[in-house]
Design an enzyme around this catalytic site. Structure first.
Site, PDB file in Angstrom:
ATOM      1  N   GLY A   1      -6.581 -14.000  -1.425  1.00 31.96           N
ATOM      2  CA  GLY A   1      -7.933 -13.682  -0.943  1.00 31.96           C
ATOM      3  C   GLY A   1      -8.879 -13.431  -2.091  1.00 31.96           C
ATOM      4  O   GLY A   1      -9.812 -12.614  -1.996  1.00 31.96           O
ATOM      5  N   ALA A   2      -8.670 -14.156  -3.201  1.00 32.08           N
ATOM      6  CA  ALA A   2      -9.474 -13.930  -4.410  1.00 32.08           C
ATOM      7  C   ALA A   2     -10.799 -14.680  -4.372  1.00 32.08           C
ATOM      8  O   ALA A   2     -11.581 -14.605  -5.317  1.00 32.08           O
ATOM      9  CB  ALA A   2      -8.676 -14.346  -5.650  1.00 32.08           C
TER      10      ALA A   2
ATOM     11  N   TYR B   1      -4.933  -5.385  13.723  1.00 31.06           N
ATOM     12  CA  TYR B   1      -5.233  -5.077  12.317  1.00 31.06           C
ATOM     13  C   TYR B   1      -4.522  -3.785  11.887  1.00 31.06           C
ATOM     14  O   TYR B   1      -3.916  -3.721  10.811  1.00 31.06           O
ATOM     15  CB  TYR B   1      -6.751  -4.942  12.202  1.00 31.06           C
ATOM     16  CG  TYR B   1      -7.323  -4.850  10.819  1.00 31.06           C
ATOM     17  CD1 TYR B   1      -7.498  -5.984  10.024  1.00 31.06           C
ATOM     18  CD2 TYR B   1      -7.747  -3.624  10.305  1.00 31.06           C
ATOM     19  CE1 TYR B   1      -8.070  -5.896   8.762  1.00 31.06           C
ATOM     20  CE2 TYR B   1      -8.326  -3.528   9.057  1.00 31.06           C
ATOM     21  CZ  TYR B   1      -8.482  -4.659   8.279  1.00 31.06           C
ATOM     22  OH  TYR B   1      -9.057  -4.565   7.033  1.00 31.06           O
TER      23      TYR B   1
ATOM     24  N   ALA C   1      -1.829  -2.437  13.212  1.00 33.87           N
ATOM     25  CA  ALA C   1      -0.375  -2.655  13.182  1.00 33.87           C
ATOM     26  C   ALA C   1       0.013  -3.407  11.911  1.00 33.87           C
ATOM     27  O   ALA C   1       1.014  -3.085  11.258  1.00 33.87           O
ATOM     28  CB  ALA C   1       0.062  -3.434  14.420  1.00 33.87           C
ATOM     29  N   ALA C   2      -0.776  -4.406  11.541  1.00 33.51           N
ATOM     30  CA  ALA C   2      -0.491  -5.186  10.325  1.00 33.51           C
ATOM     31  C   ALA C   2      -0.603  -4.302   9.081  1.00 33.51           C
ATOM     32  O   ALA C   2       0.263  -4.341   8.203  1.00 33.51           O
ATOM     33  CB  ALA C   2      -1.443  -6.372  10.219  1.00 33.51           C
TER      34      ALA C   2
HETATM   35  P1  NAP Z   1     -13.482 -11.090   2.851  1.00 32.60           P
HETATM   36  O1  NAP Z   1     -14.730 -10.863   2.082  1.00 32.60           O
HETATM   37  O2  NAP Z   1     -13.570 -11.560   4.256  1.00 32.60           O
HETATM   38  O3  NAP Z   1     -12.542 -12.090   2.007  1.00 32.60           O
HETATM   39  C1  NAP Z   1     -11.257 -12.381   2.491  1.00 32.60           C
HETATM   40  C2  NAP Z   1     -10.546 -13.281   1.519  1.00 32.60           C
HETATM   41  O4  NAP Z   1      -9.230 -13.524   2.079  1.00 32.60           O
HETATM   42  C3  NAP Z   1     -11.217 -14.644   1.352  1.00 32.60           C
HETATM   43  O5  NAP Z   1     -11.124 -15.081   0.005  1.00 32.60           O
HETATM   44  C4  NAP Z   1     -10.395 -15.542   2.270  1.00 32.60           C
HETATM   45  O6  NAP Z   1     -10.348 -16.903   1.859  1.00 32.60           O
HETATM   46  C5  NAP Z   1      -9.022 -14.939   2.145  1.00 32.60           C
HETATM   47  N1  NAP Z   1      -8.180 -15.309   3.273  1.00 32.60           N
HETATM   48  C6  NAP Z   1      -8.334 -14.998   4.590  1.00 32.60           C
HETATM   49  N2  NAP Z   1      -7.389 -15.600   5.324  1.00 32.60           N
HETATM   50  C7  NAP Z   1      -6.631 -16.328   4.467  1.00 32.60           C
HETATM   51  C8  NAP Z   1      -5.516 -17.188   4.610  1.00 32.60           C
HETATM   52  N3  NAP Z   1      -4.967 -17.430   5.809  1.00 32.60           N
HETATM   53  N4  NAP Z   1      -5.015 -17.781   3.513  1.00 32.60           N
HETATM   54  C9  NAP Z   1      -5.546 -17.555   2.289  1.00 32.60           C
HETATM   55  N5  NAP Z   1      -6.594 -16.747   2.085  1.00 32.60           N
HETATM   56  C10 NAP Z   1      -7.130 -16.141   3.162  1.00 32.60           C
HETATM   57  O7  NAP Z   1     -12.592  -9.744   2.931  1.00 32.60           O
HETATM   58  P2  NAP Z   1     -12.681  -8.370   2.107  1.00 32.60           P
HETATM   59  O8  NAP Z   1     -13.627  -7.476   2.812  1.00 32.60           O
HETATM   60  O9  NAP Z   1     -12.849  -8.636   0.650  1.00 32.60           O
HETATM   61  O10 NAP Z   1     -11.225  -7.777   2.392  1.00 32.60           O
HETATM   62  C11 NAP Z   1     -10.138  -7.990   1.508  1.00 32.60           C
HETATM   63  C12 NAP Z   1      -8.959  -7.154   1.993  1.00 32.60           C
HETATM   64  O11 NAP Z   1      -9.349  -5.774   2.074  1.00 32.60           O
HETATM   65  C13 NAP Z   1      -8.469  -7.552   3.384  1.00 32.60           C
HETATM   66  O12 NAP Z   1      -7.066  -7.445   3.448  1.00 32.60           O
HETATM   67  C14 NAP Z   1      -9.092  -6.489   4.270  1.00 32.60           C
HETATM   68  O13 NAP Z   1      -8.350  -6.278   5.448  1.00 32.60           O
HETATM   69  C15 NAP Z   1      -9.072  -5.284   3.357  1.00 32.60           C
HETATM   70  N6  NAP Z   1     -10.048  -4.265   3.729  1.00 32.60           N
HETATM   71  C16 NAP Z   1     -11.392  -4.532   3.691  1.00 32.60           C
HETATM   72  C17 NAP Z   1     -12.283  -3.521   4.055  1.00 32.60           C
HETATM   73  C18 NAP Z   1     -13.765  -3.736   4.021  1.00 32.60           C
HETATM   74  O14 NAP Z   1     -14.480  -2.786   4.447  1.00 32.60           O
HETATM   75  N7  NAP Z   1     -14.283  -4.851   3.563  1.00 32.60           N
HETATM   76  C19 NAP Z   1     -11.806  -2.285   4.463  1.00 32.60           C
HETATM   77  C20 NAP Z   1     -10.438  -2.060   4.497  1.00 32.60           C
HETATM   78  C21 NAP Z   1      -9.577  -3.052   4.122  1.00 32.60           C
HETATM   79  P3  NAP Z   1     -11.662 -17.854   1.962  1.00 32.60           P
HETATM   80  O15 NAP Z   1     -12.573 -17.348   0.882  1.00 32.60           O
HETATM   81  O16 NAP Z   1     -11.131 -19.212   1.726  1.00 32.60           O
HETATM   82  O17 NAP Z   1     -12.204 -17.638   3.348  1.00 32.60           O
END
Ligand code: NAP
Length: 247
Positions: A14-15, A155, A157-158
């Site tokens: 998810g980079a 979410y 549960a995961a």
């Molecule tokens: P984001 O901006 O939506 O970015 C998600 C990233 O994950 C994207 O690069 C996406 O790829 C990649 N991804 C999603 N599904 C994928 C798959 N099947 N295969 C490969 N890559 C995949 O999310 P974020 O807010 O940075 O969140 C990152 C992590 O932090 C997640 O695990 C999220 O649950 C956790 N988190 C976030 C928050 C928050 O408030 N933002 C809070 C708690 C936890 P693409 O760029 O190609 O779409």
């Protein structure tokens, strides 16, 4: 405190955007070779941005929910780099609904992308990591995995599953100086949270004792510490970085 980082091979899922991009850029700035994974081609631009700064990176477009694709990528990576020493399981999605309205597909998509993916990467990369006798496995969880949240059963549960995986990896791999930890962010300003309405954002803000949303840097800084040499005596833990939400 100045953190010590010896150059390693790191992989961040998810980079392509948000938190994962910030983590990838931070690790690259420490001299690590960062393998950037995303589902679409967003990882290509992030890896190129790192290379443009004279640092080391490579992009891998892989669906982390697909065990065959992850296994194939791991084989290629091990053939090229020998081992990954810092693994950051960060890729994640949401498919929010109340349980009574949630479909099996929405449940399974979130479980496979946010939890099973971490197992697939660990399984594919752990043997060479044990031979290095040094490793860091860091999984990005959520405040939702710590305390649950209405509308996010899949979410929660995961993410809680990641905590169980983390504690078990810590026990299984400690003899090889490999640590496993989870970071549980609160509300971080990224694409994932941008889609929420202003009304919901104001409501969430009222639950954050520090009175602000978090930034991707807040999370990358914690990962930085856990990945550093100084982080080597911490394992099996879940660190909330949430402005106090889960107090
Ligand atoms: P984001 O901006 O939506 O970015 C998600 C990233 O994950 C994207 O690069 C996406 O790829 C990649 N991804 C999603 N599904 C994928 C798959 N099947 N295969 C490969 N890559 C995949 O999310 P974020 O807010 O940075 O969140 C990152 C992590 O932090 C997640 O695990 C999220 O649950 C956790 N988190 C976030 C928050 C928050 O408030 N933002 C809070 C708690 C936890 P693409 O760029 O190609 O779409």
């Amino acid at each position: 405190m100045h953190l010590t980082h010896q150059p390693r091979v790191a992989l961040v899922t998810g980079a392509g955007r948000g938190i994962g991009k910030a983590i990838a850029e931070r690790l690259a700035a420490h001299g690590h070779t960062v393998l950037c994974v995303s589902k679409s081609d967003t990882c290509v631009a992030v890896a190129q941005g790192i290379l443009d700064k004279g640092q080391k990176a490579k992009a891998y477009q892989v669906d982390v929910a697909d065990p065959v694709a992850v296994a194939k990528a791991c084989e290629q990576i091990i053939a090229e780099y020998g081992a990954v020493e810092i693994l950051v399981n960060n890729a994640g999605i949401t498919r929010d609904k109340l349980v009574m309205a949630m479909s099996e597909t929405e449940w399974n998509e979130v479980l496979s992308t946010n939890l099973s993916s971490a197992f697939y990467w660990v399984k594919g990369l752990v043997r060479p990591m044990t031979r290095k006798r040094w490793g860091r496995i860091i999984s990005i969880s959520s405040v939702t995995g710590v305390q649950g949240n209405a509308g996010q059963a899949n979410y929660a549960a995961a993410k809680a599953g990641l905590h169980g995986l983390t504690m078990t990896l810590a026990r299984e791999l400690s003899g090889r100086a490999i640590t496993a930890n989870a970071v549980a962010p609160g509300f971080i300003t990224t694409d994932m949270t941008a889609e929420l309405s202003d009304e919901i954002k104001q409501k969430i803000l009222s639950f954050i004792p520090l009175g602000r949303f978090g930034s991707v840097t807040d999370i990358a800084a914690m990962v930085d510490y856990l990945a550093s040499e100084e982080g080597g005596y911490i394992t099996g833990q879940v660190f909330s970085v949430d402005g106090g939400m889960a107090i």
